[in-house]
Design a protein around this motif. Structure first.
Motif, PDB file in Angstrom:
ATOM      1  N   UNK A 107     -15.375   0.041  18.508  1.00 15.98           N
ATOM      2  CA  UNK A 107     -16.011   0.578  17.407  1.00 15.98           C
ATOM      3  C   UNK A 107     -15.596   1.800  16.741  1.00 15.98           C
ATOM      4  N   UNK A 108     -14.459   2.165  16.798  1.00 16.52           N
ATOM      5  CA  UNK A 108     -13.843   3.239  16.091  1.00 16.52           C
ATOM      6  C   UNK A 108     -14.055   3.284  14.694  1.00 16.52           C
ATOM      7  N   UNK A 109     -14.579   4.305  14.378  1.00 15.18           N
ATOM      8  CA  UNK A 109     -14.990   4.638  12.699  1.00 15.18           C
ATOM      9  C   UNK A 109     -13.619   4.341  11.640  1.00 15.18           C
ATOM     10  N   UNK A 110     -12.577   4.678  12.377  1.00 11.81           N
ATOM     11  CA  UNK A 110     -11.233   4.744  11.590  1.00 11.81           C
ATOM     12  C   UNK A 110     -10.505   3.629  11.741  1.00 11.81           C
ATOM     13  N   UNK A 111     -10.949   2.536  12.199  1.00 10.58           N
ATOM     14  CA  UNK A 111      -9.924   1.429  12.775  1.00 10.58           C
ATOM     15  C   UNK A 111      -9.142   0.965  11.416  1.00 10.58           C
ATOM     16  N   UNK A 112      -9.769   0.779  10.296  1.00  8.52           N
ATOM     17  CA  UNK A 112      -8.917   0.215   9.116  1.00  8.52           C
ATOM     18  C   UNK A 112      -7.897   1.161   8.604  1.00  8.52           C
ATOM     19  N   UNK A 113      -8.025   2.458   8.993  1.00  9.28           N
ATOM     20  CA  UNK A 113      -6.875   3.430   8.744  1.00  9.28           C
ATOM     21  C   UNK A 113      -5.768   3.325   9.728  1.00  9.28           C
ATOM     22  N   UNK A 114      -6.061   2.704  10.741  1.00 10.88           N
ATOM     23  CA  UNK A 114      -4.947   2.603  11.929  1.00 10.88           C
ATOM     24  C   UNK A 114      -4.178   1.331  11.971  1.00 10.88           C
ATOM     25  N   UNK A 115      -4.489   0.388  10.983  1.00 11.63           N
ATOM     26  CA  UNK A 115      -3.781  -0.938  11.039  1.00 11.63           C
ATOM     27  C   UNK A 115      -3.470  -1.388   9.272  1.00 11.63           C
ATOM     28  N   UNK A 116      -2.695  -2.137   9.371  1.00  9.60           N
ATOM     29  CA  UNK A 116      -2.094  -2.562   8.074  1.00  9.60           C
ATOM     30  C   UNK A 116      -3.013  -3.910   7.633  1.00  9.60           C
ATOM     31  N   UNK A 117      -3.538  -3.897   6.400  1.00  9.27           N
ATOM     32  CA  UNK A 117      -4.459  -4.977   6.092  1.00  9.27           C
ATOM     33  C   UNK A 117      -4.174  -4.860   4.332  1.00  9.27           C
ATOM     34  N   UNK A 118      -4.816  -6.065   4.074  1.00  7.40           N
ATOM     35  CA  UNK A 118      -4.893  -6.527   2.656  1.00  7.40           C
ATOM     36  C   UNK A 118      -6.117  -7.402   2.542  1.00  7.40           C
ATOM     37  N   UNK A 119      -6.746  -7.063   1.288  1.00 12.30           N
ATOM     38  CA  UNK A 119      -7.710  -8.122   0.713  1.00 12.30           C
ATOM     39  C   UNK A 119      -7.793  -8.235  -0.670  1.00 12.30           C
ATOM     40  N   UNK A 120      -6.632  -9.281  -0.996  1.00 10.50           N
ATOM     41  CA  UNK A 120      -6.461  -9.585  -2.343  1.00 10.50           C
ATOM     42  C   UNK A 120      -7.431 -10.810  -2.942  1.00 10.50           C
ATOM     43  N   UNK A 121      -7.315 -11.095  -4.333  1.00  8.74           N
ATOM     44  CA  UNK A 121      -7.769 -12.414  -4.720  1.00  8.74           C
ATOM     45  C   UNK A 121      -7.744 -13.384  -3.868  1.00  8.74           C
ATOM     46  N   UNK A 122      -8.929 -14.095  -3.645  1.00  6.99           N
ATOM     47  CA  UNK A 122      -9.072 -15.334  -2.665  1.00  6.99           C
ATOM     48  C   UNK A 122      -9.321 -14.802  -1.358  1.00  6.99           C
ATOM     49  N   UNK A 123      -9.071 -13.520  -0.900  1.00  6.94           N
ATOM     50  CA  UNK A 123      -9.527 -13.034   0.178  1.00  6.94           C
ATOM     51  C   UNK A 123     -10.981 -12.974   0.694  1.00  6.94           C
ATOM     52  N   UNK A 124     -11.326 -13.634   1.602  1.00  7.90           N
ATOM     53  CA  UNK A 124     -12.884 -13.606   2.181  1.00  7.90           C
ATOM     54  C   UNK A 124     -13.154 -12.130   2.835  1.00  7.90           C
ATOM     55  N   UNK A 125     -12.202 -11.505   3.159  1.00  4.19           N
ATOM     56  CA  UNK A 125     -12.402 -10.226   3.917  1.00  4.19           C
ATOM     57  C   UNK A 125     -10.885  -9.616   4.040  1.00  4.19           C
ATOM     58  N   UNK A 126     -10.712  -8.591   4.994  1.00  5.51           N
ATOM     59  CA  UNK A 126      -9.500  -8.038   5.050  1.00  5.51           C
ATOM     60  C   UNK A 126      -8.437  -9.028   5.888  1.00  5.51           C
ATOM     61  N   UNK A 127      -7.293  -8.967   5.555  1.00  3.65           N
ATOM     62  CA  UNK A 127      -6.269  -9.891   6.221  1.00  3.65           C
ATOM     63  C   UNK A 127      -5.561  -8.906   7.073  1.00  3.65           C
TER      64      UNK A 127
END
Length: 186
Positions: free
Chosen positions: A89-109
């Motif tokens: 439940x860490x609020x900064x979880x997306x700051x601590x991992x590599x992710x992408x959400x480009x065209x066609x993505x339904x959510x962060x990859x």
């Protein structure tokens, strides 16, 4: 009449190992949300439909319901830390991992933690107990590499004994609309 006692089923489920996934979604304002999930199963192959169970009241569920889309990131065995992070439940979880959400993505990859990613459109969700059962039609599938899946059971992690390549797993080539997202991961 006295209601029946509540049965603690956690020991039962601990004895039923499963793969580990992180369900992700983007809220309407573009903010990423995600949570570790082991409640995932296939509903139908034709059309391709899966279901996930998400905790009622979670921001991830709210984002899924708001946008009607979500991503299932199947984790590889090197992603134990990411699984724990998204379960915390860490609020900064997306700051601590590599992710992408480009065209066609339904959510962060989750590009470094996942071995396979499914982009899904919500077909239905229904509250059952303290969770929502969300059914999604798989709109796109991407395989990031031959990795060993991360498994969880008996309150600990394990991995598949060997990596499986895409042909052996029966995963079709990446659809064109997702190919550009994956090529951009560099």
């Amino acid at each position: 009449m006295t209601p029946p006692p509540t049965v603690d089923t956690r020991p039962f489920w601990a004895g039923f190992p499963s793969g580990v996934a992180i369900v992700t979604a983007l809220a309407g304002d573009g903010r990423p949300w995600g949570m570790t999930c082991t409640s995932l199963c296939s509903v139908s192959l034709d059309p391709p439909i899966l279901l996930v169970c998400l905790r009622c009241g979670s921001p991830t569920l709210e984002a899924v319901q708001e946008t009607g889309a979500f991503c299932v990131n199947l984790l590889h065995d090197g992603a134990r830390g990411t699984s724990n992070l998204f379960a915390s439940g860490a609020a900064d979880r997306f700051d601590r991992v590599r992710w992408r959400a480009g065209p066609g993505a339904a959510g962060p990859h989750l590009t470094e933690a996942a071995h396979t990613i499914a982009d899904c459109a919500v077909l239905e969700d229904r509250t059952v107990g303290d969770h929502a059962v969300v059914m999604g039609r798989v709109e796109g599938l991407a395989r990031l590499g031959p990795q060993r899946p991360l498994l969880y059971g008996r309150r600990r992690y394990a991995s598949w004994p060997e990596a499986v390549d895409a042909d052996e797993a029966g995963i079709a080539p990446v659809p064109l609309r997702l190919a550009s997202v994956i090529e951009g991961l560099g």
